[in-house]
Design a protein around this motif. Sequence first.
Motif, PDB file in Angstrom:
ATOM      1  N   HIS A  11      -7.894   1.066  -6.921  1.00  0.00           N
ATOM      2  CA  HIS A  11      -8.218  -0.278  -7.397  1.00  0.00           C
ATOM      3  C   HIS A  11      -7.729  -0.482  -8.829  1.00  0.00           C
ATOM      4  O   HIS A  11      -7.562   0.499  -9.569  1.00  0.00           O
ATOM      5  CB  HIS A  11      -9.743  -0.487  -7.404  1.00  0.00           C
ATOM      6  CG  HIS A  11     -10.440  -0.041  -6.167  1.00  0.00           C
ATOM      7  ND1 HIS A  11     -11.126   1.165  -6.091  1.00  0.00           N
ATOM      8  CD2 HIS A  11     -10.561  -0.628  -4.955  1.00  0.00           C
ATOM      9  CE1 HIS A  11     -11.629   1.296  -4.886  1.00  0.00           C
ATOM     10  NE2 HIS A  11     -11.308   0.232  -4.175  1.00  0.00           N
ATOM     11  N   PRO A  12      -7.566  -1.730  -9.243  1.00  0.00           N
ATOM     12  CA  PRO A  12      -7.371  -1.991 -10.674  1.00  0.00           C
ATOM     13  C   PRO A  12      -8.566  -1.438 -11.456  1.00  0.00           C
ATOM     14  O   PRO A  12      -9.711  -1.626 -11.042  1.00  0.00           O
ATOM     15  CB  PRO A  12      -7.325  -3.527 -10.747  1.00  0.00           C
ATOM     16  CG  PRO A  12      -6.916  -3.963  -9.374  1.00  0.00           C
ATOM     17  CD  PRO A  12      -7.554  -2.977  -8.439  1.00  0.00           C
ATOM     18  N   THR A  37      -1.018   0.898  -7.066  1.00  0.00           N
ATOM     19  CA  THR A  37      -2.398   0.471  -6.827  1.00  0.00           C
ATOM     20  C   THR A  37      -2.496   0.011  -5.385  1.00  0.00           C
ATOM     21  O   THR A  37      -1.729  -0.845  -4.940  1.00  0.00           O
ATOM     22  CB  THR A  37      -2.793  -0.664  -7.780  1.00  0.00           C
ATOM     23  OG1 THR A  37      -2.552  -0.253  -9.133  1.00  0.00           O
ATOM     24  CG2 THR A  37      -4.256  -1.016  -7.624  1.00  0.00           C
ATOM     25  N   CYS A  38      -3.444   0.571  -4.651  1.00  0.00           N
ATOM     26  CA  CYS A  38      -3.476   0.358  -3.201  1.00  0.00           C
ATOM     27  C   CYS A  38      -4.146  -0.940  -2.784  1.00  0.00           C
ATOM     28  O   CYS A  38      -3.794  -1.513  -1.753  1.00  0.00           O
ATOM     29  CB  CYS A  38      -4.180   1.534  -2.527  1.00  0.00           C
ATOM     30  SG  CYS A  38      -3.347   3.126  -2.770  1.00  0.00           S
ATOM     31  N   THR A  39      -5.139  -1.411  -3.547  1.00  0.00           N
ATOM     32  CA  THR A  39      -5.872  -2.625  -3.170  1.00  0.00           C
ATOM     33  C   THR A  39      -5.979  -3.576  -4.356  1.00  0.00           C
ATOM     34  O   THR A  39      -5.719  -3.206  -5.493  1.00  0.00           O
ATOM     35  CB  THR A  39      -7.308  -2.301  -2.675  1.00  0.00           C
ATOM     36  OG1 THR A  39      -8.171  -2.107  -3.807  1.00  0.00           O
ATOM     37  CG2 THR A  39      -7.334  -1.055  -1.786  1.00  0.00           C
ATOM     38  N   GLY A  40      -6.452  -4.781  -4.049  1.00  0.00           N
ATOM     39  CA  GLY A  40      -6.619  -5.781  -5.095  1.00  0.00           C
ATOM     40  C   GLY A  40      -7.972  -5.765  -5.762  1.00  0.00           C
ATOM     41  O   GLY A  40      -8.212  -6.544  -6.683  1.00  0.00           O
ATOM     42  N   ALA A  62      -5.821  -8.839 -10.984  1.00  0.00           N
ATOM     43  CA  ALA A  62      -4.378  -8.594 -11.114  1.00  0.00           C
ATOM     44  C   ALA A  62      -3.921  -8.857 -12.547  1.00  0.00           C
ATOM     45  O   ALA A  62      -3.098  -8.103 -13.093  1.00  0.00           O
ATOM     46  CB  ALA A  62      -3.602  -9.474 -10.134  1.00  0.00           C
ATOM     47  N   ARG A  77       4.981  -1.062 -11.985  1.00  0.00           N
ATOM     48  CA  ARG A  77       3.773  -1.167 -11.170  1.00  0.00           C
ATOM     49  C   ARG A  77       4.137  -1.584  -9.750  1.00  0.00           C
ATOM     50  O   ARG A  77       5.013  -2.416  -9.540  1.00  0.00           O
ATOM     51  CB  ARG A  77       2.811  -2.202 -11.748  1.00  0.00           C
ATOM     52  CG  ARG A  77       2.216  -1.830 -13.081  1.00  0.00           C
ATOM     53  CD  ARG A  77       1.159  -2.841 -13.505  1.00  0.00           C
ATOM     54  NE  ARG A  77       1.722  -4.143 -13.839  1.00  0.00           N
ATOM     55  CZ  ARG A  77       1.433  -5.284 -13.234  1.00  0.00           C
ATOM     56  NH1 ARG A  77       0.595  -5.294 -12.207  1.00  0.00           N
ATOM     57  NH2 ARG A  77       1.975  -6.416 -13.631  1.00  0.00           N
ATOM     58  N   SER A  79       2.097  -2.525  -5.853  1.00  0.00           N
ATOM     59  CA  SER A  79       0.860  -2.754  -5.113  1.00  0.00           C
ATOM     60  C   SER A  79       1.128  -2.576  -3.631  1.00  0.00           C
ATOM     61  O   SER A  79       2.127  -3.095  -3.111  1.00  0.00           O
ATOM     62  CB  SER A  79       0.335  -4.169  -5.378  1.00  0.00           C
ATOM     63  OG  SER A  79      -0.757  -4.458  -4.529  1.00  0.00           O
ATOM     64  N   GLY A  81      -0.917  -3.770  -1.427  1.00  0.00           N
ATOM     65  CA  GLY A  81      -1.289  -5.061  -0.865  1.00  0.00           C
ATOM     66  C   GLY A  81      -2.483  -5.078   0.069  1.00  0.00           C
ATOM     67  O   GLY A  81      -2.715  -6.086   0.753  1.00  0.00           O
ATOM     68  N   ASP A  84      -9.567  -4.571  -0.750  1.00  0.00           N
ATOM     69  CA  ASP A  84     -10.609  -3.614  -1.135  1.00  0.00           C
ATOM     70  C   ASP A  84     -11.555  -3.401   0.056  1.00  0.00           C
ATOM     71  O   ASP A  84     -12.009  -4.356   0.687  1.00  0.00           O
ATOM     72  CB  ASP A  84     -11.369  -4.211  -2.326  1.00  0.00           C
ATOM     73  CG  ASP A  84     -12.353  -3.263  -2.983  1.00  0.00           C
ATOM     74  OD1 ASP A  84     -12.806  -2.311  -2.337  1.00  0.00           O
ATOM     75  OD2 ASP A  84     -12.680  -3.507  -4.159  1.00  0.00           O
TER      76      ASP A  84
END
Length: 283
Positions: A11-12, A37-40, A62, A77, A79, A81, A84
Amino acid sequence: MPRTLMAVHAHPDDECITTGGILARYAAEGVRVVLVTCTGGEVGEISDPALATPDNLAEVRAHELAEACRILGVTERFSLGYRDSGMMDTDDNANPACFWQADMDDAIGKVVAIVRRVRPDVIVTYNERGDYGHPDHINAHRVAVAAFHAAGDQARYPEHGDAPWSPRKLYYSAWPRTRFEQMRRLMREAGIADAMPDDEESGDWDIAVADELVTTAVDVSSVVAVKRAALAAHRTQMGADGFFMRMPESVWREVWGVEHFRRIESRVAAPNHEDDLFAGIGG
């Protein structure tokens, strides 16, 4: 070609907590620093309702991530996408868009494509428990480790057409048990013991690892202020009453002046105990 470090996080804000020091230190030394980063972070906290709503939290996070990466000096960076997944055994785990429900072969392929594109020397991620059992951390571990092995094999994921690339070293972030106990003591001495759970309740938060498992201790004392500023940029997650933001600066420097890791695999000769993730790698 510059040396390249790639960190894979769920995550962020995760990039700051366990690896903010190495990202900032190596970036300052001219290393190419890549973050996946795997999720938002759609299911994260909202420390102040004036900052975000559940509907726009991913968009706000983001922007927070972009600012944190600017502070740290992250070069590139990416993502994956995914949404969560929330904590284990919650309704968010069942959302078909979440990372926990992702097709793992597809997710691994996405990371393989990034590895072949950026050609990292070192990959850093979580341990097999995702440090503390969060489903997105567990899957971040899975895709990072699988990509470490698959990216150099031309027969695997041939649809990701960049030339195969085998990273030299794979690390898991680690929090040595003695370090955890030191933080607990320092927080209590600072008069904010309520920020720490009792030993019986925490189980060491299921985070700490035996000291003897730690192979690598990287001095990041020169950038601890950078790490803290980057973490503070994640304003929705880091309210003034939160654990990290309540940590006095003196405690912060003491606790976070060194970041620790377990070297899991190395394709180069390296010492048993290191102070540099690039030990044994030329350049």
